[in-house]
Write an enzyme that holds these catalytic residues in place. Structure first.
Site, PDB file in Angstrom:
ATOM      1  N   ILE A   5     -11.399 -17.942  -3.742  1.00 36.34           N
ATOM      2  CA  ILE A   5      -9.954 -17.785  -3.717  1.00 36.34           C
ATOM      3  C   ILE A   5      -9.598 -16.730  -4.771  1.00 36.34           C
ATOM      4  O   ILE A   5     -10.377 -16.466  -5.682  1.00 36.34           O
ATOM      5  CB  ILE A   5      -9.201 -19.111  -3.979  1.00 36.34           C
ATOM      6  CG1 ILE A   5      -9.654 -19.772  -5.288  1.00 36.34           C
ATOM      7  CG2 ILE A   5      -9.378 -20.063  -2.810  1.00 36.34           C
ATOM      8  CD1 ILE A   5      -8.939 -21.082  -5.597  1.00 36.34           C
ATOM      9  N   ASP A   6      -8.432 -16.131  -4.625  1.00 38.08           N
ATOM     10  CA  ASP A   6      -8.044 -15.039  -5.505  1.00 38.08           C
ATOM     11  C   ASP A   6      -7.915 -15.496  -6.958  1.00 38.08           C
ATOM     12  O   ASP A   6      -7.706 -16.677  -7.239  1.00 38.08           O
ATOM     13  CB  ASP A   6      -6.708 -14.442  -5.048  1.00 38.08           C
ATOM     14  CG  ASP A   6      -6.780 -13.831  -3.666  1.00 38.08           C
ATOM     15  OD1 ASP A   6      -7.878 -13.385  -3.286  1.00 38.08           O
ATOM     16  OD2 ASP A   6      -5.753 -13.826  -2.976  1.00 38.08           O
ATOM     17  N   LYS A   7      -7.987 -14.534  -7.847  1.00 38.45           N
ATOM     18  CA  LYS A   7      -7.887 -14.793  -9.287  1.00 38.45           C
ATOM     19  C   LYS A   7      -6.645 -15.618  -9.620  1.00 38.45           C
ATOM     20  O   LYS A   7      -6.725 -16.598 -10.366  1.00 38.45           O
ATOM     21  CB  LYS A   7      -7.854 -13.464 -10.045  1.00 38.45           C
ATOM     22  CG  LYS A   7      -7.584 -13.586 -11.533  1.00 38.45           C
ATOM     23  CD  LYS A   7      -7.471 -12.217 -12.173  1.00 38.45           C
ATOM     24  CE  LYS A   7      -7.082 -12.309 -13.640  1.00 38.45           C
ATOM     25  NZ  LYS A   7      -6.918 -10.977 -14.270  1.00 38.45           N
TER      26      LYS A   7
ATOM     27  N   ARG B  61      -1.296 -14.626   1.925  1.00 34.44           N
ATOM     28  CA  ARG B  61      -0.378 -13.676   1.283  1.00 34.44           C
ATOM     29  C   ARG B  61       0.084 -12.604   2.270  1.00 34.44           C
ATOM     30  O   ARG B  61       1.274 -12.264   2.329  1.00 34.44           O
ATOM     31  CB  ARG B  61      -1.070 -13.042   0.074  1.00 34.44           C
ATOM     32  CG  ARG B  61      -1.449 -14.056  -0.990  1.00 34.44           C
ATOM     33  CD  ARG B  61      -2.424 -13.480  -2.004  1.00 34.44           C
ATOM     34  NE  ARG B  61      -1.821 -12.381  -2.768  1.00 34.44           N
ATOM     35  CZ  ARG B  61      -2.514 -11.634  -3.621  1.00 34.44           C
ATOM     36  NH1 ARG B  61      -3.809 -11.849  -3.801  1.00 34.44           N
ATOM     37  NH2 ARG B  61      -1.896 -10.663  -4.279  1.00 34.44           N
TER      38      ARG B  61
END
Length: 309
Positions: free
Chosen positions: A142-144, A243
């Protein structure tokens, strides 16, 4: 010889008058701001074809910015004693609750402080080797700036089983997100293929050439007028899928400066997106297991603020 990768993008109207190091740290989310500043000062960046070594340079609409990132000849990933929130663990699988702001695995300019560094310390040599030395045990990411649940494989057999379940779309992955604007409906589905944005190769976009199928199911959890709290369930798992899909239907995530408004007033520290539910069949027993973690405190504080006002 080191391999280098060059990134090129054009500054848009919403990004103008922003410091160049801030712009690049946003677009190169896996690279630390301090490393970007060093690259700028070393002459690795050009603006409109001219070398620019000022990290404080304020970009203008239409500026063409190019920056070259070196690829290390050899990357040694070291175990680090970093506390991690362990939700479940046995001999095959580790489930952790990743905090917002932590990168999943090392990348250029960001070699320490990642989830991989922490997991290597916790698990010692008990991690799958399928994804190599940079991403041991990492089945998905998953993204930062996205918080939440991740499954990690502690051996190759478990890794193969979990990867197969991902490919077959049988993993349960539900996210909580705060998005802009109200919905006319209570639930829906975004079925739109994703690929690299032809206008900005650092972003993903809905495109119909050189793309992959992507499906996101969403439902409204709570309405705040200008904002809406939703649950988004992934059928596929493409880069930045939620997103991009939500921005595509005019509901960008609050705090998302890459796909949403550049001027964020409610929350400025990254998208409010939390991977709260994760379910899968255990690699050895075949038993279905599902885990839940509530949104982190900073997310909860924003929701309380909206409820009060």
């Amino acid at each position: 010889m080191k391999q280098q990768e060059k990134y090129t993008f054009i500054i848009d109207k919403e990004t103008q008058s922003t410091r160049i190091d801030s712009v690049l740290s946003l677009l190169l989310a896996e690279t630390s701001r301090s490393f970007i500043q060093k690259l700028i000062e070393s002459g690795s960046m050009t603006v409109n074809g001219q070398t620019c070594t000022s990290k404080k340079y304020k970009v203008s609409e239409g500026d063409m910015v190019e920056i070259t990132l070196p690829e290390p000849e050899e990357l040694i990933v070291e175990a680090e004693n970093i506390p991690i929130d362990i939700v479940y663990e046995d001999d095959d699988v580790l489930v952790v609750n990743k905090p917002r702001g932590m990168v999943v695995h090392p990348a250029v300019g960001n070699y320490t402080g990642t989830l991989v560094n922490a997991v290597m310390y916790h698990c010692k040599d008990r991690l799958s080797s399928i994804n190599g030395v940079i991403r041991p045990g990492i089945v998905h990411r998953i993204d930062k700036d996205t918080s939440g649940l991740l499954m990690i494989a502690k051996n190759n057999k478990a890794h193969e089983s979990l990867s197969r379940q991902l490919a077959e779309h049988t993993i349960t992955r539900k996210y909580t997100a705060l998005v802009y604007n109200n919905f006319n409906e209570d639930e829906g589905t975004v079925d739109a293929p994703l690929g690299r944005d032809p206008k900005n190769r650092l972003r993903q976009a809905v495109v119909y050439e050189n793309s992959k199928a992507a499906v996101t199911h969403w439902r409204v959890l709570e309405r705040f007028g200008k904002y809406t709290l939703i649950e988004a369930q992934l059928e596929t798992g493409r880069t930045h899928q939620i997103r991009v899909h939500m921005a595509y239907i005019n509901h960008p995530l609050v705090g998302d400066m890459l796909y949403g408004p550049k001027k964020q007033t409610l929350f400025q520290d990254g998208q409010l997106l939390h991977a709260g539910v994760l379910g899968f069949r255990h690699p050895s027993t075949g038993e279905y297991m599902e885990f839940f973690r509530p949104v982190p405190e900073e997310f909860s504080q924003v929701l309380e603020k909206l409820r009060k006002h």
